[in-house]
Design a protein around this motif. Sequence first.
Motif, PDB file in Angstrom:
ATOM      1  N   GLY A 178       0.731  -1.134   0.033  1.00 15.74           N
ATOM      2  CA  GLY A 178       0.127  -0.038  -0.014  1.00 15.74           C
ATOM      3  C   GLY A 178       1.104   1.277  -0.096  1.00 15.74           C
ATOM      4  N   ASN A 179       1.924   1.258   0.750  1.00 21.56           N
ATOM      5  CA  ASN A 179       2.697   2.367   1.035  1.00 21.56           C
ATOM      6  C   ASN A 179       3.416   2.675  -0.356  1.00 21.56           C
ATOM      7  OD1 ASN A 179       2.384   2.642   3.325  1.00 21.56           O
ATOM      8  ND2 ASN A 179       4.221   1.776   4.274  1.00 21.56           N
ATOM      9  N   ALA A 180       3.899   1.738  -1.244  1.00 19.46           N
ATOM     10  CA  ALA A 180       4.597   1.587  -2.472  1.00 19.46           C
ATOM     11  C   ALA A 180       3.425   2.321  -3.381  1.00 19.46           C
ATOM     12  CB  ALA A 180       5.317   0.170  -2.896  1.00 19.46           C
ATOM     13  N   LEU A 181       2.180   1.618  -3.419  1.00 22.17           N
ATOM     14  CA  LEU A 181       1.211   2.215  -4.463  1.00 22.17           C
ATOM     15  C   LEU A 181       0.971   3.582  -4.174  1.00 22.17           C
ATOM     16  CD1 LEU A 181      -1.148  -0.807  -4.189  1.00 22.17           C
ATOM     17  CD2 LEU A 181       0.007   0.146  -6.540  1.00 22.17           C
ATOM     18  N   PHE A 182       1.130   4.174  -2.865  1.00 24.23           N
ATOM     19  CA  PHE A 182       0.670   5.499  -2.551  1.00 24.23           C
ATOM     20  C   PHE A 182       1.767   6.300  -3.018  1.00 24.23           C
ATOM     21  CE2 PHE A 182       0.488   9.304  -0.002  1.00 24.23           C
ATOM     22  CZ  PHE A 182      -1.115   9.329   0.318  1.00 24.23           C
ATOM     23  N   GLN A 183       3.207   5.961  -2.887  1.00 19.73           N
ATOM     24  CA  GLN A 183       4.351   6.847  -3.424  1.00 19.73           C
ATOM     25  C   GLN A 183       4.026   7.096  -5.141  1.00 19.73           C
ATOM     26  OE1 GLN A 183       6.277   8.474  -1.495  1.00 19.73           O
ATOM     27  NE2 GLN A 183       5.542   7.631   0.475  1.00 19.73           N
ATOM     28  N   ALA A 184       3.759   5.932  -5.734  1.00 17.65           N
ATOM     29  CA  ALA A 184       3.399   5.862  -7.118  1.00 17.65           C
ATOM     30  C   ALA A 184       2.164   6.698  -7.704  1.00 17.65           C
ATOM     31  CB  ALA A 184       3.548   4.817  -7.465  1.00 17.65           C
ATOM     32  N   GLY A 185       1.460   7.250  -6.689  1.00 15.91           N
ATOM     33  CA  GLY A 185       0.103   7.955  -6.864  1.00 15.91           C
ATOM     34  C   GLY A 185      -1.008   7.252  -7.325  1.00 15.91           C
TER      35      GLY A 185
END
Length: 907
Positions: free
Chosen positions: A16-23
């Motif tokens: 989830g954190n990675a996806l959030f960072q990717a927008g």
Amino acid sequence: AGVRRQVTAERLRARGNALFQAGDHGAALAAYTEALSLSDAASERAVLHRNRAACYLKLEDYTKAEADATKAIEADGRDVKALFRRSQALQQLGRLDQAVSDLQRCVSLEPRNKAFQEALRALGSSMHEKMKTMSCTDSKVEQMFQILLDLDEKDEDKKQKAAQNLIVLAREEAGAEKIFQSDGVRLLLQLLDTAKADLMLAALRTLVGLCSGHRSRTTAILAELGAPRLSAVLGVEHEQVSLAACNLLHVMFDSLKEGLQKDFRGKEDAVVLDSSRDLKLLIKHLLELLVLEGASAHGRDNALNLLIKVVPRKSPKETNNSLSLWVIDQGLKKILEVGSTVCGSLGSLPVTENSRMSTSVLLSKLYEDLKCDAERENFHHLCEDYVRSWFEGHELPGKLRAIQTVSCLLQGPSDAGNRVLELEGIMDSVLSLCASVCEAHQLVAVEALIHAADKAKRASFITANGVSLLKEIYKHSERDSIRIRALVGLCKLGSAGGTDFSMKQFAEGSTMKLAKQCRKWLCNEAIDAGTRRWAVEGLAYLTFDADVKEEFVEDKAAMQAMFHLAKSEDRSVLYAVASTLVNCTNSYDHEEPDPQMLELAKYAKQHIPEQHPKDKPEFVKRRVRKLLTAGVVSALACMVKSENPALTNSCRELISRVFLALVEEAEDRGGVVAQGGGKALIPLSLEGTEVGQTKAAQALAKITITSNPEMAFPGERIYEVVRPLVSLLHLQRTGLENFEGLMALTNLAGISERLRQKILKERAVPMIEGYMFEEHELIRLAATECMCNMAMSKEVQELFLAEGSDRLKLMVLYSGEEDEKLRRAASGTLAMLTALHPPICKRIPQVTVHWLEILQALLLSPSAELQHRGAVVVMNMMAAAREVAEQLIASEMLEILSVLAKDKDKP
């Protein structure tokens, strides 16, 4: 198992954190939600709630953001991230005082955090502004009412200014609520009771602001004013006051039906409102106004228009038609009273030239709103009973009323008209009254015969009995008003063959004679407009004949007389004008017959439709030019502006067809826009029949492709064009419509980020992508060019990096296609993407093994444009990442670039 669940939850949170960072906030939200379902530890759950709050803030769902942040704060009251996120959500929800207290808590926990201090300062100043506006509004409202209700105040200008300020204030939610709370409704009522037109207008327009989109206020205002008073104001002689009352009632109906948009949900839900009772009360008074002798003619028209707008369902998807059933039950006979009125007869209701047309449209809408045979049967019985009640035992005036009702029904729900036409004695009375010596009686009968003539059920009977009668009247009557109507009857009966050149009802040349007579009457200003309208009705039928079309467009005076009528108060002429123009521009649907079927038909000696030689494209093109020179566009624009029941959906479709024919040639489009065509096409493309909307959208596309869109659609209008253009991309549209829609959107997407955002919002991007796979090369090219311009938007750039997507691969492969135009569009997109979004440079080597040879082929292309695009892509990739640069240098790329760098001919 518990440990395994915990590990999975942690993995999901990290994802989830990675996806959030990717927008990708939607996907991040899904990962956090799944992790929540697997996580048991309170501290872990609090972090997940906090993270979800961040996602909801990005997705602009502030209610859920607040709820999730609150759950995190309940677990740990010192969680500054959760407190800050909740304050952001509360701010967006308008609860500024609560947002301030959360921010103050953040500052006390982290006094050195600059972001918290800045946010608190900004929020403090916005609250100060809000308080200032509120106190300023308070004093304004009191001041205005004091001026208006001061009996000693003699300064009329001052009073008018105060009234105007009230109207402006009521348009803002804070001002409307303030007026309402300050006993404003009672005071507005006093203004209405002054019977002074300007004060009444101010009161009605202020009430519009109070009721707009606010159900609870509308209910309270209706209770205070009372439906009888509102209906009485609608029926006054003063035209503007009646129209303002009509506008207020329309807003009240909308608020009672929809309501709630502006209401503060929590407060509203506590009040149980029964809107259907209020709706029926208002409608009941409108129906009574129709038959009220003291009501003005335009008040009656306004009541009919309101009923048309608010009673029938807006779309077949709504299942509840109980309001229409109730109106038919309570008021059908009252509606028929208006439709059966014979102008000028003793004791008749005051009506305008538009009243009967409005009645026909209302009856038609009510009939179309019925869902089953039993409901339709009830409608027929009520109509038959009404006609019988006048026909039997009322002598001649009663028979005239009965025949007038038949005309009204034939113009509206023709099934019901045909049913009453078959009642015993009706048709005989029509035929015998056609020979009456009294002009008024003869008019009623001839009109009924004409309306019966184009309803297929009776046409053969009337052809047998009516033609000779109408010819007699046409030849021997001394009154133009009667002759012109008899002529229209003959035209209707004579045009049964439509555009088929070989099916002619009349002797050779008589169609031309009739058309000449119609044009003569049309230009004769000594004849009243109501009668001249019938000349246009005649031309609407006669212009099926190409010889008639040719003569009509040569007669500039006749064309301008028709356009003048189209702009007049009498709106019942709209359909006839639009039909005549559709015929002259050949913009009706014509199917090309299948050659094999033609051979079979000849063999079987069956009738074969023939096209008139003067309906060939070169003739049509010449006719369009002549219409444009005569001023057809301003007439059409004026017709569209008309807020009138006569502008039915089928009438809108005809106008859309004409517009599409007018913009067929690129050189004519500038003139069409200059005369108001672009502005008129927007409403035509947003409501009406599906065919009509599509034709209007296609006309808009043609204009957008060849004109500068910012000139053709100035200001905010350009944003209204996007939705109709996107509708041309739907799969059920033709290939040409898809192609023109894509070309037009390409032009718009190249103008500004705001337009690209509007295109994104209309969900056009997945459709544009779909057409990039189209077999037809022109559609594929148009879609790729459109995507190239859309790629200037950050959101679209992100799509090219999405997991599991082939978008980037397709662009790289298209850059190596044989079709040079497609290569140009695709490599242009790559040049744009690599410049604006460097992470794409790293991805290109991963999408296809052919990436290097495709880039080299671009640089070695004989086209300087392709070489330039290739060089830009390579330069961007060299700058983006070391490992990509190494791969490029390890290939022959360096040699190719060295050669190109020395080329003096290509600076």
